[in-house]
Each structure stands twice: as structure tokens, then as C-alpha cells.
Motif scaffolding. Structure first.
Motif, PDB file in Angstrom:
ATOM      1  N   THR A 203       0.715  -1.055  -0.066  1.00 52.18           N
ATOM      2  CA  THR A 203       0.090  -0.030  -0.106  1.00 52.18           C
ATOM      3  C   THR A 203       0.710   1.274   0.059  1.00 52.18           C
ATOM      4  N   ARG A 204       0.577   1.967  -1.120  1.00 53.49           N
ATOM      5  CA  ARG A 204       1.554   3.167  -1.049  1.00 53.49           C
ATOM      6  C   ARG A 204       0.835   4.589  -0.973  1.00 53.49           C
ATOM      7  N   VAL A 205       1.318   5.602  -0.493  1.00 50.86           N
ATOM      8  CA  VAL A 205       0.552   6.727  -0.331  1.00 50.86           C
ATOM      9  C   VAL A 205       0.857   7.749  -1.389  1.00 50.86           C
ATOM     10  N   PHE A 206      -0.445   8.174  -1.913  1.00 51.64           N
ATOM     11  CA  PHE A 206      -0.077   9.507  -3.018  1.00 51.64           C
ATOM     12  C   PHE A 206      -0.859  10.640  -2.415  1.00 51.64           C
ATOM     13  N   GLN A 207      -0.433  11.852  -2.712  1.00 47.72           N
ATOM     14  CA  GLN A 207      -0.727  12.990  -2.613  1.00 47.72           C
ATOM     15  C   GLN A 207      -1.668  13.403  -3.620  1.00 47.72           C
ATOM     16  N   VAL A 208      -2.803  14.100  -3.377  1.00 46.84           N
ATOM     17  CA  VAL A 208      -4.060  14.601  -4.260  1.00 46.84           C
ATOM     18  C   VAL A 208      -3.360  16.017  -4.531  1.00 46.84           C
ATOM     19  N   VAL A 209      -2.757  16.112  -6.111  1.00 43.63           N
ATOM     20  CA  VAL A 209      -2.177  17.375  -6.443  1.00 43.63           C
ATOM     21  C   VAL A 209      -3.025  18.291  -7.400  1.00 43.63           C
ATOM     22  N   ALA A 210      -4.158  17.788  -7.870  1.00 48.67           N
ATOM     23  CA  ALA A 210      -5.067  18.468  -8.619  1.00 48.67           C
ATOM     24  C   ALA A 210      -6.331  17.914  -8.716  1.00 48.67           C
ATOM     25  N   VAL A 211      -7.587  18.613  -8.498  1.00 48.54           N
ATOM     26  CA  VAL A 211      -8.905  18.185  -8.690  1.00 48.54           C
ATOM     27  C   VAL A 211      -9.448  19.292  -9.592  1.00 48.54           C
ATOM     28  N   ARG A 212     -10.430  18.556 -10.819  1.00 52.47           N
ATOM     29  CA  ARG A 212     -10.898  19.462 -11.930  1.00 52.47           C
ATOM     30  C   ARG A 212     -12.153  18.939 -11.963  1.00 52.47           C
ATOM     31  N   ARG A 213     -12.994  19.697 -12.064  1.00 54.92           N
ATOM     32  CA  ARG A 213     -14.482  19.441 -12.239  1.00 54.92           C
ATOM     33  C   ARG A 213     -14.920  19.048 -13.691  1.00 54.92           C
TER      34      ARG A 213
END
Length: 105
Positions: free
Chosen positions: A94-104
Motif C-alpha cells: 500500500t503506497r501513499v499518494f498525494q492529491v495534486v489537482a482536482v478538476r470538475r
């Protein structure tokens, strides 16, 4: 602290305005909800998202069978820039990723 830039997931998910996952729309499975994975030295892998009976959000990639469940054991509370999400991968880690962008849409 931000992991390795060559590894990433692009998730095309139905989100509510507050960033929470819209599980109803995801379960409806209209085919627009998908995942794309990138890793160094590999072509990007495109796949589908599904919700299993226990509510886990799973990824499946064409031509890449796996003996393990890939995806989120529990979907993240919200998808917001800066939040971290844990993804169970094919190798069992299990690896941790960071949310770098959210687009609608």
C-alpha cells in the motif's frame, strides 16, 4: 515528502461539490469513471473503477490480471488538493499518494 513524480494515478471520479466521492453515481457505472496509472519505464495503463459489495473502490487494468485487489481498501473521505490517499497495488504494498489537482467535469 511528496513521493516520486514518475508514479501516479489519474482518477476520473464523480465528486460532490464538497470533494466527497459520489458513490451512487460511481455504482451506476456509466463508463466515464476510470483510472490511468503511470510508472517510470512503463506505458500508461488505463483501467476501470468499480465498487465491490463491501464498498471498496477497486481498479482493474486491461491485459494486467492480478491476484490481488488493487485500489482503495476504504475510499478516502474526500479528494482535496494536499490530502494523501493510500492505494493498494499489485505487488501487495500500500503506497501513499498525494492529491495534486482536482478538476470538475
Amino acid at each position: 515528502p511528496f513521493g516520486e513524480s514518475g508514479y501516479g494515478y489519474h482518477l476520473y471520479l464523480p465528486l460532490r461539490p464538497d470533494g466527497h466521492l459520489d458513490m451512487g453515481r460511481l455504482r451506476a457505472g456509466d463508463g466515464r469513471h476510470r483510472v490511468r496509472r503511470q510508472r517510470p519505464g512503463e506505458e500508461p495503463a488505463c483501467g476501470r473503477l468499480a465498487v465491490d459489495a463491501e464498498g471498496r473502490l477497486l481498479f482493474s487494468f486491461d491485459g494486467r490480471p492480478s491476484n490481488r485487489q488493487i485500489g482503495f481498501a476504504t475510499p478516502p473521505d474526500r479528494f482535496l488538493v494536499g490530502h494523501r490517499v493510500a492505494v493498494a497495488e499489485e505487488d501487495g504494498e500500500t503506497r501513499v499518494f498525494q492529491v495534486v489537482a482536482v478538476r470538475r467535469e
